[in-house]
Design an enzyme around this catalytic site. Structure first.
Site, PDB file in Angstrom:
ATOM      1  NE  ARG A  49      -3.068   0.353   3.194  1.00  0.00           N
ATOM      2  CZ  ARG A  49      -2.383   0.481   4.353  1.00  0.00           C
ATOM      3  NH1 ARG A  49      -1.625   1.541   4.561  1.00  0.00           N
ATOM      4  NH2 ARG A  49      -2.485  -0.430   5.289  1.00  0.00           N
ATOM      5  CE1 TYR A 101     -15.277  12.178 -16.368  1.00  0.00           C
ATOM      6  CE2 TYR A 101     -14.853  12.232 -14.014  1.00  0.00           C
ATOM      7  CZ  TYR A 101     -15.238  11.541 -15.141  1.00  0.00           C
ATOM      8  OH  TYR A 101     -15.579  10.222 -15.036  1.00  0.00           O
ATOM      9  CG  ASP A 173      -8.234  16.772 -14.890  1.00  0.00           C
ATOM     10  OD1 ASP A 173      -7.513  16.210 -15.731  1.00  0.00           O
ATOM     11  OD2 ASP A 173      -9.297  16.277 -14.475  1.00  0.00           O
ATOM     12  CE  LYS A 198     -11.274   8.960 -18.753  1.00  0.00           C
ATOM     13  NZ  LYS A 198     -11.576  10.224 -18.097  1.00  0.00           N
TER      14      LYS A 198
HETATM   15  C1  LIG Z   1     -12.180  10.587 -16.833  1.00  0.00           C
HETATM   16  C2  LIG Z   1     -11.750  11.861 -16.231  1.00  0.00           C
HETATM   17  C3  LIG Z   1     -11.549  11.986 -14.860  1.00  0.00           C
HETATM   18  C4  LIG Z   1     -11.851  10.847 -13.878  1.00  0.00           C
HETATM   19  O1  LIG Z   1     -10.949   9.816 -14.040  1.00  0.00           O
HETATM   20  P1  LIG Z   1     -11.321   8.255 -13.709  1.00  0.00           P
HETATM   21  O2  LIG Z   1     -10.056   7.568 -14.067  1.00  0.00           O
HETATM   22  O3  LIG Z   1     -12.483   7.904 -14.573  1.00  0.00           O
HETATM   23  O4  LIG Z   1     -11.649   8.194 -12.268  1.00  0.00           O
HETATM   24  C5  LIG Z   1     -11.095  13.196 -14.382  1.00  0.00           C
HETATM   25  N1  LIG Z   1     -10.860  14.247 -15.196  1.00  0.00           N
HETATM   26  C6  LIG Z   1     -11.055  14.168 -16.528  1.00  0.00           C
HETATM   27  C7  LIG Z   1     -10.783  15.360 -17.384  1.00  0.00           C
HETATM   28  C8  LIG Z   1     -11.504  12.983 -17.100  1.00  0.00           C
HETATM   29  O5  LIG Z   1     -11.720  12.922 -18.413  1.00  0.00           O
END
Ligand SMILES: *Cc1c(COP(=O)(O)O)cnc(C)c1O
Length: 383
Positions: A49, A101, A173, A198
């Site tokens: 962890r 998001y 982000d 992504k």
């Molecule tokens: C998909 C996404 C998230 C969340 O990520 P997960 O891996 O699905 O938890 C956060 N920010 C953006 C811009 C995203 O496209």
């Protein structure tokens, strides 16, 4: 590492041949614990962890790509977001972009609000509006650029210069741009957040998240939270994302080339009312995007004529494009934000932003561009 060039870092940073066998690829260390030669006598690994060598390699690679000093890999993008928001305490104030998001909005609005975190949502493309939203108890600014789904661009250097004199932690982000196209830490931001689900993984087969920072104090607090909460990324998923990162630069270049071809083609189709891609000269923040980013990415949106019935027919008639949530994989995906990814955003906010019935989001993959365009056109012709 003897270079800071992206392509070389993507393949080598954080990694070295395995010291026991010489294995060139980082082994998947499937172990929860590590032998100690005596109580407290260990090689830096005690329990997975807290630390795992496969996760370490991924974190080292991502830190280098974001030109950070440290990175932390989490079980999802939202687990990474959750760790950042846990830097706040009841009574603190949080400023967020009004175009986010959907899951980030939900986490702030439905979970952290209940825990006493005050929140203001602002249009972060206007740095003066951000400065005006700050209060004496403002502790953190959360932005995306390009935003999801409106693809608005905010000026990261300007926002960082508003945050740092006030001691407000600035978080970007960077999921849509990826470090190949944009590096917020170099522009003065404190934290970069990612959904590695992504583009960073890039093959739509893992859910993962990450944070990257330069500041040792923030790394220490975030690593504490990661270990205390326990939403870290497992070794197999760490290995898969590490493998994905090795081709990030090649994939992103092709995503962007294909996005440009698709955007220009859609602009020519009579059923398409509007196309948004930061690389188009008519995008409202095109000049800022060109200055701040090395490329414009593979995400675009369009509005088609005929509202919801036409949008449904269009999405059902496509053959090559898959109607699905998520983005950033090698395969092309298409979706309807109002019904799918952004259903948790209140209807009046959706209307204000322009997420309406004919609004479609495209994640342009790296297939043949003409095949992608032909499929879009055959489906549009049937709407
Ligand atoms: C998909 C996404 C998230 C969340 O990520 P997960 O891996 O699905 O938890 C956060 N920010 C953006 C811009 C995203 O496209």
């Amino acid at each position: 590492m003897s270079t800071d060039r992206f392509e070389t870092l993507a393949i080598h940073a954080g990694q070295q041949p395995d010291p026991t066998t010489g294995a060139v690829m980082t082994p998947v260390y499937f172990t929860s614990t590590y032998a100690q030669s005596g109580p407290g006598e260990h090689k830096g690994f005690e329990y997975s962890r807290t630390r795992n060598p496969t996760r370490d390699a991924l974190q080292g690679c991502l830190a280098a790509l974001e030109s950070g000093k440290h990175a932390l890999a989490f079980a999802s993008g939202l687990a990474a977001t959750d760790a950042v928001l846990h830097l706040l305490s009841a009574g603190d104030h949080l400023v967020l972009s009004d175009d986010l998001y959907g899951g980030t909005f939900r986490l702030a609005d439905k979970v952290f609000k209940r825990l006493g975190i005050e929140q203001t949502f602002v249009d972060v493309t206007d740095p003066r509006a951000v400065a005006a939203a700050f209060r004496p108890n403002t502790k953190l600014l959360w932005v995306e650029t390009p935003t999801n789904p409106m693809l608005k661009i905010c000026d990261l250097a300007a926002l960082a210069s508003i945050c740092s004199p006030r001691g407000v932690i600035s978080v970007c982000d960077n999921t849509f741009a990826t470090p190949f196209f944009q590096r917020p830490l170099e522009l003065g931001f404190d934290v970069v957040a990612h959904s590695m689900t992504k583009y960073l993984n890039g093959h739509s087969d893992v859910v993962a998240g990450a944070l990257a920072v330069r500041r040792d104090d923030l790394h220490e607090k975030l690593a504490f939270l990661q270990n205390a909460v326990g939403a870290q990324l497992g070794p197999m998923d760490s290995f898969l994302v590490l493998r994905g990162l090795k081709t990030l630069h090649v994939r992103m270049e092709r995503h962007q080339q294909n996005a440009q071809r698709v955007a220009e083609a859609l602009q020519r189709h009579k059923r398409v009312q509007r196309v948004t891609w930061p690389g188009l000269p008519e995008h409202p923040q095109h000049a800022l995007a060109a200055r701040q980013m090395k490329g414009f990415g593979g995400m675009l949106t369009c509005v088609i004529e005929g509202g919801l019935p036409a949008a449904r027919t269009f999405l059902k008639t496509l053959r090559l494009w898959t109607c699905a949530e998520s983005l950033g994989g090698v395969e092309s995906l298409i979706e309807h934000p109002a019904i799918m990814t952004h259903a948790s955003v209140p209807p009046e906010t959706r209307r204000k932003l322009g997420i309406d019935d004919g609004f479609i989001r495209l994640s342009v993959g790296i297939e043949n561009a003409q095949d992608l365009i032909d499929d879009l056109f055959q489906a549009l012709d049937r709407t």
